[in-house]
Write an enzyme that holds these catalytic residues in place. Structure first.
Site: not given
Ligand SMILES: [Zn+2]
Ligand SMILES: [Zn+2]
Length: 1021
Positions: A48, A87, A521, A560, A564, A597, A600
């Site tokens: 999610p 999530d 998590w 992850q 996750w 990377k 913003k």
């Protein structure tokens, strides 16, 4: 039934909008599921996304991979249920809301009101879920968002509660006082997995301080100072002890009138050459020594102890111990009976227990003040800085502190061996993650710090009475029974849930919920069961869970592995003692064109919606699926998207457009075509169908192995061959004005139709919009074919069409053509200038090319082709490749050069033929030469051009006779058009070429040739 005319000036975003509307109207996604009802299940879990901000391009990457394999599996006969998920809890959401309301910490939130704060968190999740749903639909990610699981919904929370209750009953969920990573801004402990996400390289102070010895069994040590090293000066006010390695050797060094104690192996690193060794002693001799700490704090401490964790690789060999701030320190302190002295508050600032000059100061800001104070008091021995990796909060970027705190832990260490077992049976893509990045981390498993001292999360369902009886509650139904009133409709979040109390079943005292919520998590790791509201006590979701566990496939970004991927696996083992997923595809990060990377703050983010508007979803999906290794970090740029449109999508579109134009002109109908059987079709047809078979075979094989990149590239190379070789070479066959129903025109049209329909089907999982656009025009509704490619079966390998001998000879023919083109480029001889002869040498394979000589001659634009041995092109000459031979032979390379210079061509000729040769140099010793160690060139016959590669050699006679020259001499464009009237008509598939005014043209283009402006029009016959 004619095909819909195709616009050669296609806008892919427009095509996609049309297809999206069709999918919606015709309910294609649900029909694709219904069509596989009862088929073997292939189970996919949606990891999610956290809906806490506008979705970025990095969200499109996993969503594309999570779409391609379920689509492929559906088309190969599986039922692939695709339940969406969101999530909803945790710091990511809380911090977003904190930004909105302008709070900077927990005190502010409590003043603002937890009820209102959590209401805003819920609202924020809903808002961003809407944005994610929009993106999901637009990129063609087929997932059932109507039936999505939301981790904040009551049945989900109750399922999580059920699982926590089981852990509590089994003694695997316990409260403990441990040193744990703690974010002072967020005011909560974090798990090891969260800490692993936020390491950065920073410069911290690196200081050496004196701990003067005040009492020792050996009185001669009194007055010497222990030298101690630390990178966290702010922990010195909490110093309670010093640890040494009892079995190591230590030195007392006299220097500038003082005596310093330091580990023997570290003396030089710390003191250099200065000072005189006055004594050597064992670490054990220092144990029990008492010293004066840098800051007074507790009584009955400040003593030297033995520790197994003391390093002789860095520092001084004497370790400063602050039980409040280090896990080993706490263990030693407990064993020694030292009270825990903690002069820092939950906000990371010194309390009144700290030295007066730092009270109220944030610990990291206190470092320089403490260093100055130590310097002023002559406690400081030396100060510098050290660059090292230090953990930061993965959500708010505050440096984490290690604190002794009370919190709730899941004892994952008790199932560590089972986790390692289960990991062995998972297939990781790429495979090195299994025992590398992931396996190593699993080996170092620590208990899961589960509780969070926050607000928006699944409340920890433990109620505690005044006499410390704990009761884990598994559902609102159970809570209702305990409280004696119906609470099944209660929102289980804070603060409402905290108002529920009941009488302790053991002692009758009042039980209240503990204040913590849990790590978000844990929520997402619970999705295999909680997405169904699984709850054995309530008899809920049992069948759905059992039917959908474990997953065949999951895929998310590589970060992850400690998120996750771990929580899923850990909860599968904790609750079901089972594997949770069989295959996991880990995806690399998405970077900007410079390899940075996207963020913003750098202003280098690419808005996915802008890409979708400009290029369409298929372009973005194709980029993500085929551009570079999916597990490597990848650079995204608009240039890369332009190239995909130009090189792939438009290439395919142009073939499609070409097909429809001529199929309609020929009145072609695939259902009633009289195309001859395969063995009687032209060699180009047989070749392209053999290539198609190979493409289907490879695409299926690679997709079965979770290699979408390899499969996609094979399909792209077929599409390129289809356009640049098959259609280009076969153009004239599609238009036979005298006899549109000729068997050859039918064969070509049928072949191309079959190729396009098959390619559309192969591409359906990758570029679902374009694939359906082609299918709907070329195949839908013809015969019994469904109205969408996504309701079709994936193509099967047609072994009868495979012709490996033809594949090889065509590859050879193309290699010959390529060499011929190279000669023309190098000698500046235009391709349209006809030449007399090409001479070709192919070692031992002449016969293979016999059926393709016309093709080669036509491509090379030569009147004749002759086969020959290489010798007839002229003698070979060789000289050493110094870069390769130099390092291997040293000075002897000159001997090789001399031998090659004397060569009459026989030595170089053998090397050119691919042989390894042995020769004796002037020094009398032998040397072996490989073909690639020698640079070979052929003395070219005058008037010829030669090119050679991989044993294939082509020579072109460049002499242009008067007869061949007839066109070139004539000069003007008009003359050239006149001279080539027939060729132009044939190439454009026109009945005739007319020079003059254009009337009634259906297509009109203006172009420039040799600075003359030409208007070209096409008129229907
Ligand atoms: Zn934080
Ligand atoms: Zn009690």
């Amino acid at each position: 039934m004619p095909f819909e005319p195709v616009d050669p000036k296609v806008s892919f975003p427009h095509v996609e909008e049309r297809i999206l509307a069709f999918w919606k109207d015709a309910d294609v996604f649900h029909r694709s599921l219904a069509a596989r009802d009862g088929a073997p299940r292939w189970i996919f879990y949606e990891g999610p996304p956290t809906a806490n901000a506008q979705p970025g391009i990095h969200h499109v990457e996993p969503r594309t991979f999570k779409d391609v394999f379920p689509r492929f599996k559906t088309m190969t006969g599986h039922y692939v249920e695709r339940k969406g998920g969101w999530d909803c809890h945790g710091l990511p959401v809380e911090i977003e809301v904190e930004k909105e309301i302008g709070t900077t910490g927990k005190k502010d939130i409590e003043a603002f009101g937890v009820a209102e704060f959590n209401r805003r968190c819920r609202e924020s999740v809903q808002r961003y879920v809407d944005a994610f749903e929009g993106l999901t639909e637009r990129i063609g990610f087929w997932i059932d968002t109507d039936q999505a699981y939301w981790t904040m919904h009551t049945p989900y929370i109750e399922s999580v509660w059920w699982s926590l209750k089981q852990l509590h009953l089994r003694g695997l969920l316990v409260q403990d006082h441990k040193v744990t990573a703690y974010c002072p801004r967020c005011g909560t402990a974090l798990s090891d997995a969260e800490v692993a996400q936020g390491y950065e390289t920073v410069a911290d102070p690196s200081i050496f301080v004196r701990f003067p010895i005040v009492e020792a069994g050996d009185p001669s040590l009194v007055g010497s100072s222990l030298l101690v090293w630390t990178t966290t000066p702010w922990t010195l006010p909490a110093n309670e002890g010093a640890a040494v390695d009892a079995s190591a050797s230590y030195l007392v060094v006299e220097r500038d009138g003082e005596r310093l104690v330091v580990g023997a192996p570290l003396r030089e690193a710390v003191l250099g050459e200065t000072g005189v060794i006055v004594r050597t002693l064992a670490g054990a001799d220092l144990v029990g020594v008492r010293y004066e700490p840098p800051y007074a704090n507790v009584d009955d401490a400040h003593v030297v102890v033995a520790g197994t964790f003391v390093s002789m690789e860095e520092g001084t060999g004497i370790v400063h111990m602050a039980p409040a701030f280090g896990p080993e320190d706490l263990a030693v302190g407990r064993a020694q009976g030292w009270p825990v002295f903690k002069p820092v508050g939950d906000d990371g600032r010194f309390t009144d227990l700290g030295p007066a000059f730092v009270r109220g100061v944030f610990v990291k800001d206190a470092d320089p003040l403490i260093v100055e104070d130590l310097r002023a008091r002559d406690v400081l021995f030396a100060a510098g800085t050290l660059e090292h990796a230090y953990p930061f909060c993965w959500r708010c970027h505050t440096p984490l502190l290690y604190y002794a705190r009370t919190g709730w832990y899941v004892r994952t260490t008790q199932v560590k061996d089972r986790l390692l077992d289960v990991n062995d049976s998972v297939r990781w893509y790429p495979s090195h993650i299994q025992h590398g990045r992931y396996g190593n981390w699993l080996e170092n498993n620590v208990d899961w710090a589960l509780s969070r001292e926050r607000y928006w999360g699944t409340p920890l369902p433990i109620w505690r009475c005044e006499r410390l009886h704990d009761r884990a509650v598994g559902s609102l139904t159970e809570l209702s029974e305990l409280a004696g009133r119906d609470l099944t409709g209660l929102d289980p979040h804070k603060p409402g849930i905290d108002e529920v109390t009941f009488d302790c079943p053991e002692c009758g005292g009042r039980a209240e919920r503990v204040p913590e919520v849990i790590d978000t998590w844990y929520d997402s790791g619970a999705m295999p069961f909680a997405q169904w509201g699984y709850h054995p006590e309530l008899g809920r979701g049992i069948e759905q869970f059992e039917r959908n566990f474990p997953a065949d496939f999951i895929s998310e970004a590589i970060d992850q592995t400690r998120g996750w991927f771990y929580t899923l696996m850990a909860e599968g083992v904790l609750h079901f003692d089972a594997l949770t997923y069989r295959n996991v595809v880990c995806l690399g990060l998405i970077l900007d064109a410079e390899g940075r990377k996207m963020s913003k703050s750098l202003g280098n983010s690419i808005d996915p919606f802008e890409v979708l508007d400009r290029y369409g979803a298929d372009t973005l999906r194709w980029f993500l699926l085929t551009n570079g290794s999916p597990w490597a970090d990848r650079r995204v740029s608009f240039e890369a998207f332009d190239e995909i449109v130009r090189q792939f999508l438009l290439t395919l579109w142009n073939v499609y457009s070409f097909f429809v134009t001529y199929a309609n002109a020929n009145g072609f109908d695939p259902a009633s075509s009289d195309a001859p059987p395969l063995e009687r079709r032209a060699v180009m047809d047989r070749w392209v169908l053999s290539q198609l078979t190979d493409t289907v075979h490879e695409a299926r094989e690679r997709l079965d192995a979770y290699d979408a990149t390899g499969a996609g590239r094979r399909i792209q190379s077929f599409a390129s061959d289809l356009s640049n070789w098959y259609v280009r070479r076969s153009r004239r066959r599609f238009w036979n004005p005298g006899d549109v129903a000729s068997a050859d025109a039918q064969a070509a049209t049928q072949t191309l139709h079959h190729c396009l329909v098959t390619v559309a089907t192969l591409l359906a999982p990758f570029v679902p919009f374009l694939a359906d656009e082609l299918w709907r025009n070329l195949a839908a509704g013809r015969g019994a074919l469904p109205d969408s490619v996504h309701l079709a079966d994936y193509p099967n390998v047609d072994e009868t069409a495979a012709d490996h001998a033809l594949d090889r000879s065509m590859a050879l023919a193309r290699a010959v053509v390529e060499l011929g083109r190279r000669i023309r480029v190098e000698t500046k001889t235009k391709t349209r200038q006809p030449l007399h002869e090409a001479v070709v040498h192919v070692p031992g394979r002449d016969a293979e090319l016999d059926g393709l000589l016309d093709v080669i001659a036509d491509e090379l634009n030569v009147k004749a082709i002759r086969f020959a041995d290489t010798e007839s092109f002229g003698a070979w000459r060789g000289k050493p490749n110094y870069r390769l031979l130099g390092p291997a032979l040293g000075a002897r390379v000159q001997g090789v050069a001399a031998a090659l210079a004397r060569d009459d061509g026989s030595l170089a000729g053998r090397l050119a033929a691919g042989e390894t040769v042995e020769l004796t140099l002037d020094d009398g010793l032998p040397v072996t030469l490989e073909p690639d160690q020698v640079e070979l060139a052929q003395a070219v016959m005058s008037g010829w051009g030669v090119a050679s590669e991989s044993g294939v050699t082509v020579a072109l006679e460049l002499e242009i006779s008067a007869e061949l020259r007839r066109v070139e001499a004539s000069g003007s464009v008009a003359d050239a058009l006149e001279a080539h009237r027939e060729e132009i008509a044939a190439e454009t598939l026109a009945i005739e070429l007319v020079l003059g005014a254009i009337e009634g043209a259906i297509i009109r283009e203006v172009t420039e040739i040799d600075e003359e402006t030409l208007t070209i029009g096409l008129r229907k016959a």
